[in-house]
Structures are given as structure tokens and as C-alpha cells.
Design a protein around this motif. Structure first.
Motif, short mmCIF file in Angstrom:
data_model
loop_
_atom_site.label_atom_id
_atom_site.label_comp_id
_atom_site.label_asym_id
_atom_site.label_seq_id
_atom_site.Cartn_x
_atom_site.Cartn_y
_atom_site.Cartn_z
N LEU A 5 0.66 -1.07 0.46
CA LEU A 5 -0.04 0.17 0.31
C LEU A 5 1.23 1.76 -0.03
N ILE A 6 0.48 2.42 -1.04
CA ILE A 6 1.55 3.45 -1.17
C ILE A 6 0.63 4.95 -0.23
N ILE A 7 1.13 4.68 0.44
CA ILE A 7 0.73 6.78 0.80
C ILE A 7 1.71 8.09 0.92
N GLU A 8 0.83 8.52 0.10
CA GLU A 8 1.86 9.32 -1.04
C GLU A 8 0.77 10.37 -1.66
N ASP A 9 0.86 11.79 -1.05
CA ASP A 9 0.06 13.27 -1.93
C ASP A 9 0.68 13.71 -2.54
N SER A 10 0.98 13.69 -2.68
CA SER A 10 1.54 13.93 -4.25
C SER A 10 1.79 13.05 -5.22
N PRO A 11 0.30 13.32 -6.45
CA PRO A 11 0.17 12.74 -7.57
C PRO A 11 1.61 12.14 -8.25
N PRO A 12 2.85 13.41 -8.62
CA PRO A 12 3.90 12.57 -9.84
C PRO A 12 4.55 11.53 -8.28
N LYS A 13 4.80 11.97 -7.12
CA LYS A 13 5.76 11.03 -6.27
C LYS A 13 4.71 9.75 -6.56
N ARG A 14 3.62 9.89 -6.27
CA ARG A 14 2.83 8.30 -6.08
C ARG A 14 2.65 7.72 -7.02
N GLU A 15 2.42 8.22 -9.16
CA GLU A 15 2.75 7.56 -9.36
C GLU A 15 4.13 7.15 -9.81
N PRO A 48 -2.60 -5.06 3.69
CA PRO A 48 -1.16 -4.81 2.46
C PRO A 48 -0.24 -5.59 3.85
N ASP A 49 0.92 -6.29 3.05
CA ASP A 49 2.43 -6.78 3.81
C ASP A 49 3.04 -5.51 3.98
N VAL A 50 2.87 -4.92 3.33
CA VAL A 50 3.92 -3.52 3.87
C VAL A 50 3.65 -2.46 3.33
N ILE A 51 4.10 -1.28 3.86
CA ILE A 51 2.85 -0.56 3.72
C ILE A 51 4.18 1.05 3.16
N MET A 52 4.24 1.51 2.32
CA MET A 52 4.76 3.01 2.13
C MET A 52 4.00 4.64 2.25
N ILE A 53 4.83 5.29 3.09
CA ILE A 53 4.22 6.73 3.38
C ILE A 53 5.30 7.76 3.27
N ASP A 54 4.76 8.58 2.83
CA ASP A 54 5.46 9.73 2.90
C ASP A 54 5.34 10.54 4.31
N ILE A 55 6.01 11.05 5.21
CA ILE A 55 5.50 12.15 6.26
C ILE A 55 4.82 12.80 5.53
N ASN A 56 5.53 13.79 5.17
CA ASN A 56 4.43 15.09 5.26
C ASN A 56 3.69 14.78 4.18
N MET A 57 2.42 14.96 5.00
CA MET A 57 0.98 14.74 4.48
C MET A 57 -0.14 15.93 4.87
N PRO A 58 -0.73 16.38 4.02
CA PRO A 58 -2.03 17.07 4.64
C PRO A 58 -3.63 16.22 5.84
N LYS A 59 -3.98 16.76 6.22
CA LYS A 59 -4.84 16.30 7.41
C LYS A 59 -3.90 15.84 8.44
N MET A 60 -4.54 14.46 7.83
CA MET A 60 -3.20 13.46 8.81
C MET A 60 -2.11 13.45 8.43
N GLY A 61 -1.06 13.91 9.22
CA GLY A 61 0.38 13.70 9.09
C GLY A 61 1.03 11.85 8.87
N GLY A 62 2.13 11.95 7.81
CA GLY A 62 2.97 10.45 8.31
C GLY A 62 2.86 10.14 9.34
N LEU A 63 3.12 10.46 10.20
CA LEU A 63 3.65 10.27 11.73
C LEU A 63 2.76 10.14 13.09
N GLU A 64 1.75 10.24 12.48
CA GLU A 64 0.28 10.04 13.77
C GLU A 64 -0.41 8.65 12.29
N THR A 65 -0.46 8.94 11.34
CA THR A 65 -0.41 7.80 10.16
C THR A 65 0.21 6.16 10.85
#
Length: 357
Positions: A5-15, A48-65
Motif C-alpha cells: 500500500l502506498i501512502i503519498e499525497d503528491s500525484p507525481p511521486k505517487r505515480e 497489506p504486507d508492507v506500507i510505504m508512507i510519506d511523512i508530510n501529508m495534509p490532514k493526518m500526517g505520516g507520523l500520526e498515521t
């Protein structure tokens, strides 16, 4: 298939991450979330078996997530970062306190000559983290509790009475282990510690600042030409090999990569062996690969005290495991016992520059 599972708010980075992971035939991307709220729903739905997460995100950030995921659906988490500002670095290491297992840099574009190397490291990390067994982090838990845990007594005075310097090498999973060890050492700890921690470029200063928050001793990014002071902690900077010279001075060089790495644990350990020999304590902690394993064996043969982290407490038992296979470690211990050992090793010396010892 490995479900990611990918958690990333930036569309270019996500793609970009989707494209990169899709290149591996044994990885299946089961979803992509834009923020923490979407991520929590996706984790519950897809498991998911693994989660890939960005730290800086709107609403709930990566740390709290990361905290919420580890409280509700414990899953191996890999932090992916494309920048290394000081605040982002600090937040990243707090996420590792909360249960994230690894930090990897976002690979550069396809035109960059380092793209293939960085992409390979990311894919390898994702696959390795899928094998790690994680545990639930309860909401009421204090994330510094492991760091505050007091080590048990280890009576090794005869083994450590000649110790003058401590060298530690770590890679994947190393930051929380180093934090727990350093936090357990007392304020009057009197031996210097030299550390090589493999990590994504740009995060060393944030790593040092994060360690300083729970460590009672001064923690520095090592500087070229400075004298080592007992009771201080020195962390190798990005893109430099770190060694010591006679008289207790740190030297930073652009010497070639060792084991494909700069800084390299092997480079530091060999230097420690040449200068301090049997007066050294050297330790290999959790991490991928075999950096430092052969040099730990050589240190043992010179009479140095050598330690390796045990398999049960290691996120990845590559580096310490290789050392154990070589019979390089005189002691195989969990982090709290390593801390107790270092306390015993430090009883002899006062806080003075090593050039005066």
C-alpha cells in the motif's frame, strides 16, 4: 505476491512509486492513499504486507498515521522521503519510534545515474520488511519506554578494563536500537562512541538531533580534524568515510566505497583496529548486508571486545548475522544487554580528549 500500500499525497511521486514497484514481478500494489485518513481505511480493507508512507501529508500526517496503524493494524512500514529538511528528518525518526521499520530515499529520475541503485535499494528494503514480524503499539504506550529501560547488570570488568573507544555499526532498523542503547547510558559515561549508521542522504543531522533528545551525552555529526572526547558520541556524516588517527583525532575522507558504502562500518572498524587494537569495543547492530562483519572478526583476533545484536531483537539480522557466522562476536546480546556491557566498559576513564590518554 507481496501486497504493498502506498501512502503519498503528491500525484507525481505517487505515480512514480507505482511505476517503480510495478516493475517487480513479485510485488502487487493493492492501493494508493492520499492522506492518513484514506490510509487507515485502506489498511483495514486490504491488509497489506508492507506500507510505504510519506511523512508530510495534509490532514493526518505520516507520523500520526504510522502511530494509528501500529495501534490498530500492525504492519511493516517503510518511510519514503524525497527531501531531508531538519523538521522532516526529526518527524521521520519519531515515526520509527512509533513503529516504522526503515527509511529510504525517493529514487531520483530515470535520467540520474544513481536511479538504478536507489531503486534497487528501495525494492530490496520493501521485500525484506515484509518478512519482519511487527507487534501492536498500544495507544497508552510512551514511545520512549524502550529507551528509558534500565539495563541489567553485567559483570565484565576483566574483559573491559582496558577499553578506550567504542565503535558501533548499524543499518536497517538501527536508529531505534541506537536510541535505546544511548538513552540507557548514564550522563557520566566516560568512553567515546563512534557510530556509522547507514541511512538516506541528508538525514544525519536530524538523526543526531533526535538522538540528543533522549541521550544524556553530547551527540555530534563528526567533523574532520576534531579530537575525540570521552563521553561524547560522534556520528559519521553523509558521503564521508570516518576513521581515527593516533592521538585520538577524527579524519573524514573521500576514500573509495567499502562494501559499496560511504560511510562504511568496515572502514571505521579497520581504523579502530589499527589505532586502538585490543583497547577497542566494537559492535554490529541490525542491518542488511555484511558491512563490518569481516572487520569485526579481525578486531576480535587483535584482542578487542566484539559484540553483535541477537537475531530476536534485530529487524534485519544481515550484518550481525554475518559476523556471528564468522565467529567474530565474542558476545551476542539484545540492545539492553549491550547497553549494560558498555556501561561496564566505561568505568575506568574520565571525560578527557583521547590525545591525553
Amino acid at each position: 505476491m507481496l501486497k504493498v500500500l502506498i501512502i503519498e499525497d503528491s500525484p507525481p511521486k505517487r505515480e512514480f512509486l507505482i511505476h517503480l514497484l510495478a516493475s517487480a514481478p513479485d510485488i502487487l500494489i493493492i492501493g494508493a492513499a492520499r492522506n492518513g485518513d484514506e490510509a487507515l481505511e485502506a489498511v483495514q480493507r486490504y491488509r497489506p504486507d508492507v506500507i510505504m508512507i510519506d511523512i508530510n501529508m495534509p490532514k493526518m500526517g505520516g507520523l500520526e498515521t504510522a502511530r494509528r496503524i501500529m495501534e490498530t493494524h500492525p504492519t511493516p512500514i517503510v518511510v519514503v522521503s524525497g527531501s531531508a529538511g531538519l523538521q522532516e528528518a526529526l518527524t521521520t525518526f519519531r515515526a520509527m519510534e512509533a513503529g516504522a521499520l526503515a527509511l529510504v530515499g525517493l529514487p531520483s529520475g530515470l535520467a540520474d545515474p544513481n536511479h538504478d541503485i536507489m531503486a534497487g535499494e528501495l525494492l530490496q528494503t520493501v521485500k525484506l520488511m515484509a518478512e519482519v514480524k511487527v507487534v501492536r503499539r498500544w495507544p497508552q504506550a510512551k514511545y520512549h519506554t524502550t529507551a528509558a529501560r534500565q539495563p541489567g547488570n553485567i559483570s565484565l570488568t576483566q574483559e573491559t578494563s582496558r577499553s578506550k573507544v567504542i565503535a558501533i555499526g548499524a543499518s536497517t532498523g538501527g536508529p531505534p536500537v541506537l536510541q535505546s542503547i544511548l538513552a540507557a547510558l548514564p550522563k557520566n559515561f566516560s568512553l567515546p562512541l563512534l557510530i556509522v549508521q547507514h541511512m538516506a542522504p541528508g538525514f544525519v543531522q536530524g538523526f543526531v538531533d533526535w538522538l540528543s533528545q533522549s541521550c544524556s551525552m553530547p551527540v555530534h555529526v563528526a567533523r574532520h580534524g576534531e579530537y575525540i572526547i570521552s563521553g561524547h558520541v560522534y556520528v559519521a556524516p553523509d558521503e564521508f568515510q570516518m576513521k581515527v588517527e593516533y592521538g585520538g583525532k577524527i579524519l573524514l575522507t573521500r576514500d573509495e566505497l567499502k562494501n559499496g558504502l560511504r560511510p562504511s562500518v568496515a572502514y571505521l572498524f579497520r581504523s579502530i583496529m589499527e589505532v586502538y587494537g585490543s583497547g577497542s569495543v566494537a559492535c554490529l547492530l541490525t542491518g542488511m548486508g555484511r558491512d563490518g562483519a569481516e572487520e569485526l572478526r579481525l578486531l576480535k583476533e587483535t584482542g578487542a571486545i566484539t559484540l553483535a545484536q541477537d537475531k530476536e531483537s534485530s529487524v534485519v539480522h544481515g550484518m550481525p548475522g554475518e559476523a556471528i557466522k564468522l565467529d567474530a562476536a565474542r558476545f551476542v546480546l539484545p540492545p539492553e544487554k549491550i547497553a549494560a556491557f558498555l556501561i561496564e566498559a566505561a568505568k575506568k576513564y574520565e571525560k578527557v580528549p583521547l590525545k591525553n590518554l
